[in-house]
Enzyme design. Structure first.
Site, short mmCIF file in Angstrom:
data_model
loop_
_atom_site.label_atom_id
_atom_site.label_comp_id
_atom_site.label_asym_id
_atom_site.label_seq_id
_atom_site.Cartn_x
_atom_site.Cartn_y
_atom_site.Cartn_z
N ILE A 143 -1.87 2.25 0.05
CA ILE A 143 -0.61 1.89 -0.61
C ILE A 143 0.13 3.19 -0.91
O ILE A 143 -0.41 4.07 -1.56
CB ILE A 143 -0.86 1.12 -1.92
CG1 ILE A 143 -1.64 -0.19 -1.65
CG2 ILE A 143 0.45 0.83 -2.65
CD1 ILE A 143 -0.88 -1.20 -0.81
N HIS A 144 1.38 3.28 -0.42
CA HIS A 144 2.11 4.52 -0.69
C HIS A 144 3.63 4.37 -0.70
O HIS A 144 4.33 5.28 -1.11
CB HIS A 144 1.74 5.59 0.36
CG HIS A 144 2.40 5.38 1.68
ND1 HIS A 144 1.91 4.50 2.61
CD2 HIS A 144 3.51 5.93 2.24
CE1 HIS A 144 2.68 4.51 3.68
NE2 HIS A 144 3.66 5.35 3.49
N ARG A 145 4.17 3.24 -0.28
CA ARG A 145 5.63 3.12 -0.19
C ARG A 145 6.26 2.99 -1.57
O ARG A 145 5.69 2.35 -2.47
CB ARG A 145 6.02 1.93 0.69
CG ARG A 145 5.83 2.23 2.16
CD ARG A 145 6.48 1.17 3.02
NE ARG A 145 6.29 1.49 4.43
CZ ARG A 145 7.19 2.09 5.20
NH1 ARG A 145 8.35 2.44 4.67
NH2 ARG A 145 6.94 2.36 6.46
#
Length: 405
Positions: free
Chosen positions: A205-207
């Site tokens: 998860i990074h956006r």
């Protein structure tokens, strides 16, 4: 122009992965220009080493983590100076990053042809920064290397000249096939994380849509932690900072937090997981090569091909995500079914197709520069692609066999 090299403007880990094959095929004609958008060595230098790329031109430092407008502004300014001092025959940008937008704008302002790799992707979500970058690059590009017929059709709808569009496939296919460790090594990597093939979930998860919203990020982490299988979570620097800022150490502690992986290590874990959960664009493509099911934790996707082909399922945090996780983990036949599906992103020849198009238009002795310095190469564009065409680019290589776990 008298230059005989092509500038590849990179600034993030996915750009390294997806343009490494292009750089290798161009050989001494490739000039790698580094923007500094990703500054963590775990996201950058290890990938240059892994792909055997030459030392890049380090133009910028300290732009990583800056606000988007300031970051793009500084990149455009410095890239403009570099291109003015040493004009290449063309500038290649990849995808939808701030680096790609800045590289395209700087090159366009300098009258240098812009080649956009992975052109034509659209989420139709105006709130997504990547969508804005893609739409900024499109009218600036002189050659659009579309990965699928769907992407090409988007460009045609927007009025792009068909002569400027070529369908190449996606370079992620060859990058994945070349980098995936042999099965014995992949299983050793899996065992090193104290999990067994087919017995864990791999999540990334990074956006910003997920990391910049405390309630949304907490919900994602809680839903992952509630799964019966262990969840491996390589923490992106942005996600790590959000966890600290929002006080979310407790839900992260219930997951198997691991450090960011090099590409080979990640692919080994992805190849043998039971389920992928991610908001990454690249993983939506890689899952079609690895033949793993994926839950895409986002509001929208610019890669509908993976969803239509049956590899991915789009889900927002909350009821949608809970149901998708439950359904896909219960689907015991997924691995066998996906093993027989072709990737919609091509046969693994995209880098060669891109380099051939670049050389024929911008490096061939007989090319004729236009008034602005852009190449005129009639007859090299898109032919016979209708607006409604779908992702029928099929791989020539046999699919990977399902894992034995």
């Amino acid at each position: 122009m008298s230059s005989t090299d092509v500038a590849l403007v990179l600034g993030t880990r996915p750009e390294i992965v997806k343009l490494a094959g292009v750089a290798r095929l161009l050989g001494p004609q490739a000039r790698i220009v580094w923007s500094g958008q990703h500054w963590d060595p775990a996201l950058t230098s290890t990938f240059f080493t892994q792909y055997g790329l030459p030392r890049p031109h380090h133009l910028l430092t300290g732009v990583g983590g800056e606000p988007r407008g300031r970051q793009i502004g500084r990149m455009v300014s410095t890239l403009s100076d570099h291109l003015a001092a040493r004009p290449p025959a063309a500038v290649v940008v990849q995808g939808d990053t701030n680096t790609a937008a800045a590289g395209a704008l700087a090159a366009h302002c300098a009258g240098i042809p812009v080649v956009h790799v992975e052109a034509g992707l659209r989420s139709f979500d105006p709130g997504m920064p990547e969508e804005a970058n893609r739409r900024l690059i499109a009218p600036l590009a002189d050659l659009h290397c579309a990965p699928t017929a769907t992407a090409a059709a988007h460009l045609l709808r927007e009025g792009i000249d068909p002569e400027q569009v070529v369908i190449t496939g996606n370079t992620v296919v060859e990058a994945t096939l070349e980098t995936l460790p042999a099965d014995a090594e992949a299983r050793r990597i899996v065992a090193g994380h104290a999990v067994t093939p087919g017995g864990y979930v791999l999540a990334t998860i990074h956006r910003p849509e997920n990391t910049d919203d405390a309630a949304r990020l907490a919900q994602i982490l809680d839903q992952l932690a509630a799964l019966d299988l262990p969840v491996l979570l390589p923490l992106h620097p942005r996600t790590r900072a959000a966890v600290e800022a929002f006080g979310l150490r407790r839900p992260v502690a219930r997951l198997h937090r691991i450090e960011p992986l090099d590409h080979a290590g990640f692919l080994a874990l992805a190849r043998h997981c039971r389920l992928l959960v991610s908001d990454s664009g690249g993983i939506q493509e890689e899952c079609t090569v690895l033949k793993r099911p994926l839950v895409v934790v986002r509001n929208s996707t610019e890669r509908p091909e993976a969803v239509r082909a049956g590899f991915a399922r789009l889900a927002r945090p909350g009821h949608e995500l809970a149901r998708a996780l439950r359904d896909l983990l219960a689907d015991e036949a997924a691995a066998e079914r996906l093993a027989d599906l072709p990737s919609p992103y091509g046969s693994g020849q995209a880098s060669a197709e891109i380099v051939a198009a670049v050389r024929s238009r911008y490096l061939a002795p007989e090319r004729l520069p236009s008034r602005t310095g852009r190449s005129a190469a009639p007859g090299q564009g898109l032919l016979g692609v209708g607006i409604g065409d779908g992702p029928e680019v099929r791989p020539a290589r046999a699919p990977l066999a399902p894992h034995g776990g």
